[in-house]
Structures are given as C-alpha cells and as structure tokens.
Scaffold this active site. Structure first.
Site, PDB file in Angstrom:
ATOM      1  CB  THR A 220      40.611 -14.396  10.372  1.00  0.00           C
ATOM      2  OG1 THR A 220      41.778 -13.793   9.823  1.00  0.00           O
ATOM      3  CG2 THR A 220      39.572 -13.320  10.600  1.00  0.00           C
ATOM      4  CB  VAL A 249      47.149  -3.577   9.356  1.00  0.00           C
ATOM      5  CG1 VAL A 249      45.666  -3.652   9.656  1.00  0.00           C
ATOM      6  CG2 VAL A 249      47.938  -3.187  10.607  1.00  0.00           C
ATOM      7  N   GLY A 250      46.004  -6.394   7.859  1.00  0.00           N
ATOM      8  CA  GLY A 250      45.146  -6.927   6.791  1.00  0.00           C
ATOM      9  C   GLY A 250      43.768  -6.296   6.813  1.00  0.00           C
ATOM     10  CG  ASP A 251      40.629  -8.897   5.579  1.00  0.00           C
ATOM     11  OD1 ASP A 251      41.540  -9.361   6.290  1.00  0.00           O
ATOM     12  OD2 ASP A 251      39.730  -9.605   5.080  1.00  0.00           O
ATOM     13  CB  THR A 271      38.498 -16.042   7.244  1.00  0.00           C
ATOM     14  OG1 THR A 271      37.771 -16.947   6.402  1.00  0.00           O
ATOM     15  CG2 THR A 271      37.766 -15.923   8.569  1.00  0.00           C
ATOM     16  N   GLY A 272      40.641 -15.020   5.217  1.00  0.00           N
ATOM     17  CA  GLY A 272      41.380 -15.232   3.972  1.00  0.00           C
ATOM     18  C   GLY A 272      42.275 -14.056   3.647  1.00  0.00           C
ATOM     19  N   GLY A 274      43.663 -10.878   3.158  1.00  0.00           N
ATOM     20  CA  GLY A 274      43.157  -9.551   3.469  1.00  0.00           C
ATOM     21  C   GLY A 274      43.379  -8.538   2.365  1.00  0.00           C
TER      22      GLY A 274
END
Ligand code: GLY
Length: 375
Positions: A220, A249-251, A271-272, A274
């Site tokens: 990210t 799917v993440g954040d 970032t990180g 999600g």
C-alpha cells in the site's frame, strides 16, 4: 406593548434578518472553513512515497507537490505521484510486481476521493492493470458508481483504454510466492482454519527472516494533498495482503477505511492490516475527530487506540497482549498540518511529506514502541 412595524421598517428588519441569517450561516460554517491565505500546501504519504522513483528523478510526493502547486488538479497530481510507485518493479506492495494472492495472481485495490467535487472512485481485486489508482479515478470521472470489482473492473479498464496484461508478477514476486507455497504444504492442513493460520504465519515468518520487506506484507501507498487553494484530495493503492485468499479485499478501496476526505476538514488514509481498519472505518473516524477539533496527531492516535480496544482475539495479540500487526494513518487537516501515526514504529518507520521546503522522510509517531513483527 408591542410596537407595530411600518412596511418600510418591516422590509428593513426582514432584510436585516435575512442578512443575519446569511451571516449566521457563514458563522456556522466558519470553524471548518480556512481562508486560502492560511493554507500551507502539502502532500503526505506513506514512507514509500519518498523512496521509490521507478528509474526517474522524482518521488511520488515530489511529483504530486510540483504538479499541484503548478495549478494542476490536486487529485490528478496525487494519482500521477502514486503511479511512480505502482510502476516501480522493486516496490512489492503496490501495483506492478506487488506480492500476489495465494494462487500467485496479483490482484490490486485502489480508491481516490476528490474533496471539492465530493466524488470518489474505487476498484477492488482488479487484475492485469499496473495502475489501479488511475482506473479508480476513471470510475470517479466516467461513471455514476463508486466501486467496481474483479472482472467488471478489468472490463471497464479495457474499455477506458488501459492496457491489460496477463500477469503483473515480477521475478521477485513470483519467487517469493513459490517460497511461501513451499512453506505451507496444504495437504498437512486439511482443516481450513488451521490452513489459513498457517498461511499467515508462513508469511510473517518470511518478514521476520527478511525475505519480505515488512512494509510490503500488507503493501500500500496512501497519498493525500492540500492544494494551494485549500482543495483536499487523497488516493490509496495496493496489492493488498500478501498470499491473501483470492478475492480478498482489504481496507484500501473502501471509502472511510483506507481513505477518507472531507474538503472542509482534511484527509486520512492508511497502510497496514486492512481487516483491523475496516472494523472501525478508521479514516472516516480520524476525519470526524478533526472535525470536532482534534489535531491530525491526536485524531490518528484516537483511531489507533480504538483499533487496539477492538483487538480481542488471542491470535491477533502478541506476548505483551498488544496487537500483533501494523497499522498506520497519514493525516492532513485543511490548514496543511500533518501527522503520521502508527501502532508501532522503529527507527526505520517513516512517512513522506513534501512542502515548499522540499520532500522529507519523517519519523512516524508510535502508539507502542518496537515493531509488529516482534514476538
Ligand atoms: N492495507 C492494505 C490491505 O490490508 O489490503
């Protein structure tokens, strides 16, 4: 006894009332309106925003700042900036060469928000396009929708003239995927829960052994800008969690989670991990904290504390009982004040800023000392 108003007095008092109403509307809006003179143009990004150049001579934050202070739209400037990182084959957490999913396929997520236009666009689990942020921007500019996913996002990109490639892996990302596969041997883990845990553990062990840069595990880049006229915009783009279940799917492409922008208040992105951020929709939370008067740093810290409080599962806690993952927020308010805050930070944990004084990599403010990879 009430005094009767003449027509002239009535009109005058009406005009005065209308004027007062208009004035009170202005006053009501005042706490969050900043005059252009007080704006300090700024671009803030994750650390990779001042690290990768893709063989050129500018980093993401340098390009974005140069463009937006030359009169280009703030969001277009940010997207041109993150494109450097998306296209750089040595950045294994974003765009081309991002670490792939569990099937070895690079699936990318992105979103962007335009503060003054109050519009947004996102893509998730898109394959074959190196620059998902530009596709998210096209969703914003050319459709009535906010989020396109998977094959639909790819068809849309093809129709918009983007090049579609069979495979976005580089030699590096393919080699690392093969190493991960070697470590998990799914036939030993017939229980899907244990297999998922083993997959995550194998990934984290590769970070601890230095095979994967810890910043690339969740990947990210988030990049936010406040332009010379006070316009606030943001973009987030990622290859997501390494070795994720295909379709995860993440954040990053979710408004309010991986990014949130309010032109009257500011912007925040992440970032990180999600999943931790999605549970609290933290970028929205950070912007709302700033709307209530918090500084960028205090707003970001409040979100990190919220995430810590919501992290109760043992598998997500380290031996100190603290979250066993990284999560970082990049925050800018409408004035151009910024902060980079992180669940953990070591000496090498930086965020990127560009102002009229040039680009800098500044230390992240940690909630806890150390690294999320500490045992
Ligand atoms: N923050 C990136 C992800 O979790 O996909």
């Amino acid at each position: 006894m009430s005094k009767k108003l003449s027509r002239r007095e009535f009109v005058k008092s009406g005009a005065a009332a209308a004027g007062l109403a208009a004035a009170s509307q202005t006053v009501a809006a005042a706490p969050t309106m900043i005059t252009p003179q007080s704006v300090k143009p700024v671009v803030i990004a994750s650390g990779n925003g001042n690290r990768y150049k893709n063989g050129g001579d500018e980093t993401c934050v340098e390009r974005a700042f140069r463009m937006m202070t030359s009169g280009k739209d703030v969001l277009e400037s940010l997207i041109a900036g993150v494109e450097i990182v998306e296209l750089d084959p040595t950045e294994a957490g974003v765009g081309y060469g991002g670490l792939p999913n569990a099937d070895g396929v690079v699936q990318l997520d992105s979103c962007c928000m335009h503060g003054p236009k109050k519009r947004a666009g996102c893509v998730a689990a898109i394959e074959g396009v190196r620059t998902p942020a530009a596709v998210a921007h096209a969703v914003m500019e050319h459709t009535d929708h906010h989020l396109l996913v998977g094959d639909g996002a790819q068809s849309f990109a093809r129709n918009m003239g983007f090049t579609i490639e069979d495979d976005l892996n580089t030699e590096h990302s393919r080699e690392r995927w093969l190493e991960w596969k070697r470590r998990i041997d799914p036939s030993h883990y017939l229980d899907p829960k244990k297999r998922a845990e083993a997959g995550l553990e194998a990934g984290i062990s590769m970070v601890r052994e230095g095979l994967i840069d810890e910043d690339h595990f969740w990947g990210t880049i988030n990049c936010n800008g406040v332009g010379p006229n006070g316009d606030v915009c943001g973009v987030t783009t990622t290859s997501g969690l390494s070795w994720k279940i295909p379709g995860r799917v993440g954040d990053s492409p979710i408004l309010g989670a991986g990014l949130y922008v309010d032109n009257e208040v500011g912007a925040a992105g992440s970032t990180g991990r999600g999943e931790a951020n999605l549970y609290g929709l933290c970028s929205f939370f950070v912007v709302e904290e700033m709307r209530r008067g918090a500084s960028p740093k205090d707003a970001g810290m409040a979100a990190l504390k919220r995430v810590q409080a919501n992290t109760v599962e043992k598998r997500l806690l380290n031996s100190r009982g603290l979250p066993s993952f990284g999560l970082t927020f990049y925050v800018a308010n409408k004035n151009g004040d910024v902060a980079g805050v992180s669940m953990y930070a070591t000496e090498r944990s930086k965020y990127a800023v560009c102002t009229e004084n040039g680009a800098e990599s500044l230390p992240l403010e940690p909630l806890f000392e150390g690294s999320w990879t500490d045992e």
